[in-house]
Write a protein that holds these residues in place. Structure first.
Motif, mmCIF file in Angstrom:
data_model
loop_
_atom_site.group_PDB
_atom_site.id
_atom_site.type_symbol
_atom_site.label_atom_id
_atom_site.label_comp_id
_atom_site.label_asym_id
_atom_site.label_seq_id
_atom_site.Cartn_x
_atom_site.Cartn_y
_atom_site.Cartn_z
ATOM 1 N N MET A 57 0.872 -1.120 0.095
ATOM 2 C CA MET A 57 0.124 -0.062 0.129
ATOM 3 C C MET A 57 0.781 1.150 -0.098
ATOM 4 S SD MET A 57 -2.843 -1.246 2.879
ATOM 5 C CE MET A 57 -3.491 0.123 3.016
ATOM 6 N N ASP A 58 0.503 2.386 -0.777
ATOM 7 C CA ASP A 58 1.421 3.508 -0.838
ATOM 8 C C ASP A 58 1.496 4.059 0.636
ATOM 9 O OD1 ASP A 58 2.129 3.239 -3.645
ATOM 10 O OD2 ASP A 58 0.418 4.425 -4.258
ATOM 11 N N GLN A 59 0.560 4.098 1.354
ATOM 12 C CA GLN A 59 0.635 4.825 2.371
ATOM 13 C C GLN A 59 1.432 4.116 3.828
ATOM 14 O OE1 GLN A 59 -2.185 3.835 1.240
ATOM 15 N NE2 GLN A 59 -3.496 3.043 2.615
ATOM 16 N N HIS A 73 3.259 4.889 8.621
ATOM 17 C CA HIS A 73 2.077 5.022 7.911
ATOM 18 C C HIS A 73 1.830 6.488 7.717
ATOM 19 C CE1 HIS A 73 -2.671 5.466 7.711
ATOM 20 N NE2 HIS A 73 -2.451 4.880 6.845
ATOM 21 N N ILE A 74 1.661 6.979 6.409
ATOM 22 C CA ILE A 74 1.550 8.158 6.100
ATOM 23 C C ILE A 74 0.221 8.714 5.990
ATOM 24 C CG2 ILE A 74 1.857 10.097 4.318
ATOM 25 C CD1 ILE A 74 4.278 8.182 3.354
ATOM 26 N N ASP A 80 2.841 8.371 11.128
ATOM 27 C CA ASP A 80 2.942 7.579 12.403
ATOM 28 C C ASP A 80 3.925 6.275 12.451
ATOM 29 O OD1 ASP A 80 0.764 8.708 13.841
ATOM 30 O OD2 ASP A 80 -0.713 7.726 12.588
ATOM 31 N N VAL A 81 4.992 6.236 13.070
ATOM 32 C CA VAL A 81 5.885 5.039 13.062
ATOM 33 C C VAL A 81 5.091 3.923 13.799
ATOM 34 C CG1 VAL A 81 7.821 4.179 13.765
ATOM 35 C CG2 VAL A 81 7.753 6.577 12.853
ATOM 36 N N ILE A 82 4.761 2.874 13.411
ATOM 37 C CA ILE A 82 3.763 1.859 13.690
ATOM 38 C C ILE A 82 4.660 0.590 14.281
ATOM 39 C CG2 ILE A 82 1.736 2.559 12.857
ATOM 40 C CD1 ILE A 82 2.143 0.704 10.374
ATOM 41 N N ALA A 83 5.748 0.426 13.831
ATOM 42 C CA ALA A 83 6.795 -0.792 14.429
ATOM 43 C C ALA A 83 8.261 -0.607 13.713
ATOM 44 C CB ALA A 83 6.102 -2.055 13.671
#
Length: 99
Positions: A57-59, A73-74, A80-83
Motif C-alpha cells: 500500500m502506498d501509505q 503510515h503516512i 505514524d511510526v507503527i513498528a
C-alpha cells in the motif's frame, strides 16, 4: 511533516534496547539513537521509504536501519511510526500485524 512514534513502536524500541543492553548498554543506546534519528528522513521525504511488501500500500512504508525495519503510515496530517522489527521478520506471518 510531523512524525509520531506510536506506543507500539516505542515498546519495540524499548525491547530492542533491553535485548542489546544485555551485552552492551552503550551499543543499545547507539542503536536506539540511530533508529529514532531516521525520523528526520521520514519527516523530510515521507515517500523515501519503500512500500512494505507484506501490505503493498502506498501509505504504508518502511526504511531500513540494519538490522531493523522502521514501518510507518503516512496520513494527511502526520506520519505514524507503527513498528520497529528485525529485518528478517515477516510482518504478517510473525504476528506483527500493522493496523
Amino acid at each position: 511533516m510531523r512524525v509520531h512514534w506510536t506506543e507500539t513502536a516505542q515498546e519495540h524500541l524499548a525491547g530492542i534496547y533491553a535485548y542489546i543492553a544485555q551485552d552492551s548498554p552503550e551499543y543499545a543506546l547507539r542503536m536506539v539513537d540511530r533508529l529514532t534519528r531516521r525520523s528526520q528522513q521520514i519527516a523530510d521525504v515521507p515517500l523515501s521509504g519503500r512500500r512494505v511488501p507484506e501490505y503493498d500500500m502506498d501509505q504504508i512504508r518502511e526504511v531500513i536501519e540494519q538490522p531493523y525495519r522502521i514501518i510507518y503510515h503516512i496520513t494527511p496530517d502526520q506520519i505514524d511510526v507503527i513498528a520497529v522489527i528485525h529485518a528478517a521478520r515477516n510482518v504478517l506471518r510473525d504476528g506483527e500485524a500493522v493496523e
